[in-house]
Write an enzyme that holds these catalytic residues in place. Structure first.
Site, PDB file in Angstrom:
ATOM      1  N   TYR A   1     -15.895 -24.663 -27.053  1.00  0.00           N
ATOM      2  CA  TYR A   1     -16.499 -25.684 -26.194  1.00  0.00           C
ATOM      3  C   TYR A   1     -16.524 -27.071 -26.857  1.00  0.00           C
ATOM      4  O   TYR A   1     -16.849 -28.065 -26.205  1.00  0.00           O
ATOM      5  CB  TYR A   1     -17.919 -25.278 -25.781  1.00  0.00           C
ATOM      6  CG  TYR A   1     -17.957 -23.999 -24.961  1.00  0.00           C
ATOM      7  CD1 TYR A   1     -16.833 -23.566 -24.275  1.00  0.00           C
ATOM      8  CD2 TYR A   1     -19.101 -23.227 -24.874  1.00  0.00           C
ATOM      9  CE1 TYR A   1     -16.842 -22.398 -23.538  1.00  0.00           C
ATOM     10  CE2 TYR A   1     -19.121 -22.060 -24.129  1.00  0.00           C
ATOM     11  CZ  TYR A   1     -17.985 -21.649 -23.472  1.00  0.00           C
ATOM     12  OH  TYR A   1     -17.999 -20.486 -22.736  1.00  0.00           O
TER      13      TYR A   1
ATOM     14  N   LYS B   1     -12.534 -11.412 -32.532  1.00  0.00           N
ATOM     15  CA  LYS B   1     -11.232 -10.882 -32.103  1.00  0.00           C
ATOM     16  C   LYS B   1     -10.279 -11.058 -33.285  1.00  0.00           C
ATOM     17  O   LYS B   1      -9.255 -11.762 -33.196  1.00  0.00           O
ATOM     18  CB  LYS B   1     -10.728 -11.635 -30.866  1.00  0.00           C
ATOM     19  CG  LYS B   1     -11.412 -11.249 -29.585  1.00  0.00           C
ATOM     20  CD  LYS B   1     -11.018  -9.875 -29.056  1.00  0.00           C
ATOM     21  CE  LYS B   1      -9.665  -9.906 -28.381  1.00  0.00           C
ATOM     22  NZ  LYS B   1      -9.266  -8.553 -27.904  1.00  0.00           N
TER      23      LYS B   1
ATOM     24  N   ASP C   1     -13.940  -7.426 -26.918  1.00  0.00           N
ATOM     25  CA  ASP C   1     -13.697  -6.664 -25.681  1.00  0.00           C
ATOM     26  C   ASP C   1     -14.354  -5.293 -25.758  1.00  0.00           C
ATOM     27  O   ASP C   1     -14.949  -4.812 -24.786  1.00  0.00           O
ATOM     28  CB  ASP C   1     -12.190  -6.564 -25.373  1.00  0.00           C
ATOM     29  CG  ASP C   1     -11.338  -6.224 -26.599  1.00  0.00           C
ATOM     30  OD1 ASP C   1     -11.876  -6.226 -27.724  1.00  0.00           O
ATOM     31  OD2 ASP C   1     -10.136  -5.959 -26.424  1.00  0.00           O
TER      32      ASP C   1
ATOM     33  N   ASP D   1     -21.329 -16.571 -25.047  1.00  0.00           N
ATOM     34  CA  ASP D   1     -21.658 -17.020 -23.698  1.00  0.00           C
ATOM     35  C   ASP D   1     -21.494 -15.863 -22.714  1.00  0.00           C
ATOM     36  O   ASP D   1     -22.368 -15.577 -21.881  1.00  0.00           O
ATOM     37  CB  ASP D   1     -20.714 -18.180 -23.335  1.00  0.00           C
ATOM     38  CG  ASP D   1     -21.159 -18.930 -22.093  1.00  0.00           C
ATOM     39  OD1 ASP D   1     -22.201 -18.581 -21.530  1.00  0.00           O
ATOM     40  OD2 ASP D   1     -20.451 -19.863 -21.680  1.00  0.00           O
TER      41      ASP D   1
ATOM     42  N   ASP E   1     -24.655 -12.954 -21.247  1.00  0.00           N
ATOM     43  CA  ASP E   1     -24.957 -12.746 -19.831  1.00  0.00           C
ATOM     44  C   ASP E   1     -24.814 -11.277 -19.453  1.00  0.00           C
ATOM     45  O   ASP E   1     -25.587 -10.754 -18.653  1.00  0.00           O
ATOM     46  CB  ASP E   1     -24.029 -13.598 -18.951  1.00  0.00           C
ATOM     47  CG  ASP E   1     -24.601 -14.991 -18.718  1.00  0.00           C
ATOM     48  OD1 ASP E   1     -25.495 -15.391 -19.512  1.00  0.00           O
ATOM     49  OD2 ASP E   1     -24.178 -15.684 -17.777  1.00  0.00           O
TER      50      ASP E   1
END
Ligand SMILES: NC(=O)c1ccc[n+]([C@@H]2O[C@H](COP(=O)([O-])OP(=O)(O)OC[C@H]3O[C@@H](n4cnc5c(N)ncnc54)[C@H](O)[C@@H]3O)[C@@H](O)[C@H]2O)c1
Length: 303
Positions: A78, A128, A160, A184, A188
């Site tokens: 970001y 990752k 993942d 992020d 959630d």
């Protein structure tokens, strides 16, 4: 800013939809995070047994769940440069850059280890490393920091797989630490395990000063809920539980934090519900009534 802690109510709404982004209320929020250098975002995902039946997952999968996800908040995709749109071989293309320095990784991973020491001494570091250079660095730094925390069991997991495991068997986790982008999304995902946005507190922590105290901001995860504004339908528990985090992490008032969290759990056990967590057979209450019930419970617990 000359404060140790900020307690923030949600800001924003349709009224500001057509004003430039840099003067919307949310811009002030980003400025606060930036100026206080709040790099570690703590998102607890707990499922109080009274709400387990309301989850979209099986009751036994979520009941009693208590996971803390630590998301790096001030670097990564970001913020990385270069970013933006450009022309390439006559066609438009867009670039975002995932970038991390060793220091940016180390400080958030260290904060997560410190947290794990205060909980069940188990930490999952999520990256990752199989396909991303920043993932390789993340894993290396996490492993290096672990040397200073020999009592904490460190596990590495791909992002993942972490998403899958969160819905398969979330109770295998205690503290999870990950970068801004994965955090992020995963926060959630973890958040919904506990039922409603109206139940979710958060804390964002900055660097520790010489006395070990970290600057911090506490806020509910939800926004300003403009669709129900002024109707006394909002669940106040996310905000109340955010204040419990403030007592625990900024003021070391652990017993008071426990008491406030217990008061919220007792009110739910007694069957009080705002609309967002309403279940058959329970008592529907307004925002104000829910707040009053928590105060009554606190009086009982403090007596
Ligand atoms: N930290 C913040 O201040 C913050 C965070 C997120 C969004 N926002 C802003 O809030 C505004 C609305 O955003 P949004 O609609 O995407 O998200 P939102 O979280 O405000 O609402 C999403 C949905 O959840 C419900 N909801 C939210 N909080 C609730 C609560 N306490 N009790 C019961 N139901 C609740 C809302 O009614 C709505 O249906 C936007 O302007 C956004 O920029 C601010």
């Amino acid at each position: 800013m000359n404060v140790d802690a900020v307690m923030l109510g949600a800001v924003g709404g349709p009224k500001w939809d057509n004003v430039p982004r840099d003067v919307r209320p949310e811009a002030g929020l980003l400025k606060l995070r930036k100026e206080m250098d709040l790099f570690a975002n703590l998102r607890p995902s707990t499922c109080m047994p009274a709400l387990a039946a309301a989850s979209s997952l099986k009751e036994e999968v979520v009941s009693g769940l208590d996971v803390m996800l630590v998301r790096e908040l001030t670097a990564g995709t970001y913020f990385g440069q270069p970013r933006g749109m450009q022309m390439w071989e006559g066609k438009e293309r867009c670039i975002d850059t995932q970038s991390y320095t060793v220091d940016e990784i180390e400080r958030v991973v260290r904060a997560a280890f410190e947290l794990a020491m205060k909980r069940s001494k188990k930490l999952h570091s999520v990256d990752k490393a199989n396909v991303m250079e920043t993932g390789v660095l993340w894993r290396r730094v996490a492993t290096q920091v672990s040397v200073d925390f020999p009592d904490v069991e460190l596990h590495h997991m791909y992002a993942d797989n972490c998403a899958m495991q969160l819905v398969r068997w979330p109770k295998q986790f205690d503290v999870i630490v990950t970068d801004n982008l994965f955090g992020d999304i995963l926060s959630d995902c973890a958040a919904m395990l506990s039922g409603s946005l109206g139940m979710l507190p958060s804390a964002s922590l900055g660097a520790a000063d010489s006395s070990g105290r970290r600057k911090a901001m506490y806020e509910p995860v939800h926004g300003s809920a403009p669709d129900i504004a002024g109707q006394s339908k909002a669940n106040p528990l996310a905000t109340i539980l955010s204040f419990a985090m403030c007592l625990r992490y900024s003021f070391d008032m652990v017993e008071d934090a426990d008491m406030l969290e217990a008061a919220c759990a007792n009110v739910l056990d007694a069957g009080y519900r705002t609309g967002d967590i309403m279940q058959p057979g329970m008592m529907l209450v307004s925002t104000q009534e829910m707040g009053e019930q928590v105060c009554l419970e606190l009086d009982k617990l403090a007596a």
